[in-house]
Design an enzyme around this catalytic site. Sequence first.
Site, PDB file in Angstrom:
ATOM      1  N   GLU A   1       0.797  -1.264   0.003  1.00 56.21           N
ATOM      2  CA  GLU A   1      -0.072  -0.015   0.002  1.00 56.21           C
ATOM      3  C   GLU A   1       0.942   1.237  -0.167  1.00 56.21           C
ATOM      4  O   GLU A   1       0.913   2.072   1.026  1.00 56.21           O
ATOM      5  CB  GLU A   1      -0.906  -0.108   1.153  1.00 56.21           C
ATOM      6  N   PRO A   2       1.565   1.464  -0.977  1.00 52.99           N
ATOM      7  CA  PRO A   2       2.591   2.738  -1.101  1.00 52.99           C
ATOM      8  C   PRO A   2       1.655   3.894  -1.266  1.00 52.99           C
ATOM      9  O   PRO A   2       0.534   3.798  -2.098  1.00 52.99           O
ATOM     10  CB  PRO A   2       3.608   2.382  -2.270  1.00 52.99           C
TER      11      PRO A   2
ATOM     12  N   ARG B   1       2.935   7.666  -0.094  1.00 49.36           N
ATOM     13  CA  ARG B   1       4.027   8.705  -0.259  1.00 49.36           C
ATOM     14  C   ARG B   1       4.985   8.418  -1.349  1.00 49.36           C
ATOM     15  O   ARG B   1       5.227   9.102  -2.356  1.00 49.36           O
ATOM     16  CB  ARG B   1       4.813   8.750   0.941  1.00 49.36           C
TER      17      ARG B   1
ATOM     18  N   TYR C   1       6.045  16.458  12.488  1.00 48.09           N
ATOM     19  CA  TYR C   1       6.937  15.366  12.296  1.00 48.09           C
ATOM     20  C   TYR C   1       8.377  15.624  12.579  1.00 48.09           C
ATOM     21  O   TYR C   1       9.284  14.893  12.295  1.00 48.09           O
ATOM     22  CB  TYR C   1       6.830  14.195  11.504  1.00 48.09           C
TER      23      TYR C   1
ATOM     24  N   CYS D   1      -0.455  32.445  12.890  1.00 49.09           N
ATOM     25  CA  CYS D   1       0.065  33.169  14.149  1.00 49.09           C
ATOM     26  C   CYS D   1       0.590  32.011  15.294  1.00 49.09           C
ATOM     27  O   CYS D   1      -0.259  31.305  15.990  1.00 49.09           O
ATOM     28  CB  CYS D   1      -1.249  33.663  14.795  1.00 49.09           C
TER      29      CYS D   1
ATOM     30  N   TYR E   1       0.791  13.806   1.969  1.00 53.09           N
ATOM     31  CA  TYR E   1       0.343  14.430   3.504  1.00 53.09           C
ATOM     32  C   TYR E   1       0.437  15.921   3.331  1.00 53.09           C
ATOM     33  O   TYR E   1       0.719  16.284   4.466  1.00 53.09           O
ATOM     34  CB  TYR E   1       1.214  13.477   4.401  1.00 53.09           C
TER      35      TYR E   1
HETATM   36  C1  LIG Z   1      -2.320   0.926   6.718  1.00 58.28           C
HETATM   37  C2  LIG Z   1      -1.684   1.914   6.057  1.00 58.28           C
HETATM   38  N1  LIG Z   1      -1.308   1.442   4.542  1.00 58.28           N
HETATM   39  C3  LIG Z   1      -0.664   2.466   3.886  1.00 58.28           C
HETATM   40  C4  LIG Z   1      -0.029   3.701   4.483  1.00 58.28           C
HETATM   41  C5  LIG Z   1       0.636   4.420   3.600  1.00 58.28           C
HETATM   42  O1  LIG Z   1       2.003   4.764   4.182  1.00 58.28           O
HETATM   43  P1  LIG Z   1       2.905   5.753   2.921  1.00 58.28           P
HETATM   44  O2  LIG Z   1       2.225   6.886   2.461  1.00 58.28           O
HETATM   45  O3  LIG Z   1       4.080   6.218   4.124  1.00 58.28           O
HETATM   46  O4  LIG Z   1       3.499   4.651   1.977  1.00 58.28           O
HETATM   47  C6  LIG Z   1      -0.267   3.773   5.733  1.00 58.28           C
HETATM   48  C7  LIG Z   1      -0.020   5.249   6.365  1.00 58.28           C
HETATM   49  O5  LIG Z   1      -0.168   5.846   7.273  1.00 58.28           O
HETATM   50  C8  LIG Z   1      -1.291   3.020   6.511  1.00 58.28           C
HETATM   51  O6  LIG Z   1      -1.356   3.330   7.895  1.00 58.28           O
END
Ligand SMILES: Cc1ncc(COP(=O)(O)O)c(C=O)c1O
Length: 463
Positions: A320-321, A323, A364, A391, A421
């Site tokens: 699940e990429p 970023r 972060y 502010c 993000y």
């Molecule tokens: C369950 C799950 N999958 C995928 C992601 C995506 O992470 P990234 O955008 O760092 O690849 C996140 C991010 O918080 C997540 O919680």
Amino acid sequence: MSRSAHPAGPRHADVLPEGHYSAPPTDLNALDSKVWAETVTRDTDGVLTVGGIDVKRLAEEYGTPAYVLDEDDFRARARAWRTAFGSDADVFYAGKAFLSRAVVRWLDEEGLNLDVCSGGELATALSAGMSPDRIAFHGNNKSVAEIRRAVEAGVGRIVLDSFQEIVRVAHIAQELGTRQRVQIRITVGVEAHTHEFIATAHEDQKFGIPLAGGQAAEAVRRALKLDGLELIGIHSHIGSQIFDMSGFEVAAHRVVGLLKDIRDEHGVELPEIDLGGGLGIAYTSDDDPREPHEIAKALTEIVTRECEAARLTTPRISVEPGRAIVGPTAFTLYEVGTVKPLDGLRTYVSVDGGMSDNIRTALYDAEYSVSLASRVSDAEPMLCRVVGKHCESGDIVVKDAFLPGDLAPGDLIAVPATGAYCRSMASNYNHVLRPPVVAVRDGEARVIVRRETEEDLLRLDVG
Ligand SMILES: Cc1ncc(COP(=O)(O)O)c(C=O)c1O
């Protein structure tokens, strides 16, 4: 407009207070290909261009601040992930990183699936025509209404995050006369961020059901008994901005260990395993992300090896990429409003956005780089902190970076790698209006998320 240097501004490495920066770059006008998309270059006047369009034109047409997203780059990255994992695995783009209807269509066309984690993200995906069976629904506290909507829509999987949710989803599915495909999200005792991972005691978080103490095994036991659920696999997500694959290695080992226990106890081999997202990108020149094909190879090898050792049929892998696909594809374009040198410290450069369009630095301690975008300059480097207009003294966009010493109000600067993000976490703090997302492709720009207006704000204020 004056281009004169600021007399009191710290210029060189001779005045370097504590910070996250390395030495000033030798050429401030150069664009490091690690952090800038391939199609970002400088034209003959030194103006930054993306997909053939210069940023001065973009600023004139769409205003600043604006997120500028390179559609070809997005598609190329999505495709690279898809190709790297091939037809034996599934790539779910994590919509939380940035989601819009255009993005959903691009993903659809490039053959990726989609992971959503709220009713709003689900609605966006469905309204853009994403086939529900290619959607995974996440979240540690999905409402009953959200679950019902997801089941009714026919989402391909719901990722269960608690014991309550196992029962909730099963009931709703039964009420609707269906069997919902689900995965169980477990915490494997691994937390990974950037170059490090820790393989102890990281069950102490809100997501997932701990493997430790047999809780995950108990969740599986319960899910397998419920008629409304079809348990298809186990899910694990270990962190964010990860470069070091050893965290995944430990996670895969533990997930496969659970699959083996399930086989031994129930005689069932679950057909899927999801290893989550979290793969890192280059925010600055110091970051060295891996390519999708290296990641795919490493993850596939790890899972195959672990399954062979456990004498299990290798399950279908999904990742699940978020970023890693959208992050590098966009930069934020700002106009400089004020330039304030602080003797012996650094120069504060105020821009027309800030923590409302990029909360990651405040939240972060994220690091970014920045470049002068509307021209080039031969002035000496000046140590800067790029701050917003809010502010709040923590309203920092780029904590420490070098910009040319003749930087002046009216200059455009660009912060790369802000595709993930940033817009998705944007706020209206101080009633600042959220910037548009302008997508660029083949010399054409179009707004895919428009700039918020004061009318938008006032429409919600019904008191
Ligand atoms: C369950 C799950 N999958 C995928 C992601 C995506 O992470 P990234 O955008 O760092 O690849 C996140 C991010 O918080 C997540 O919680």
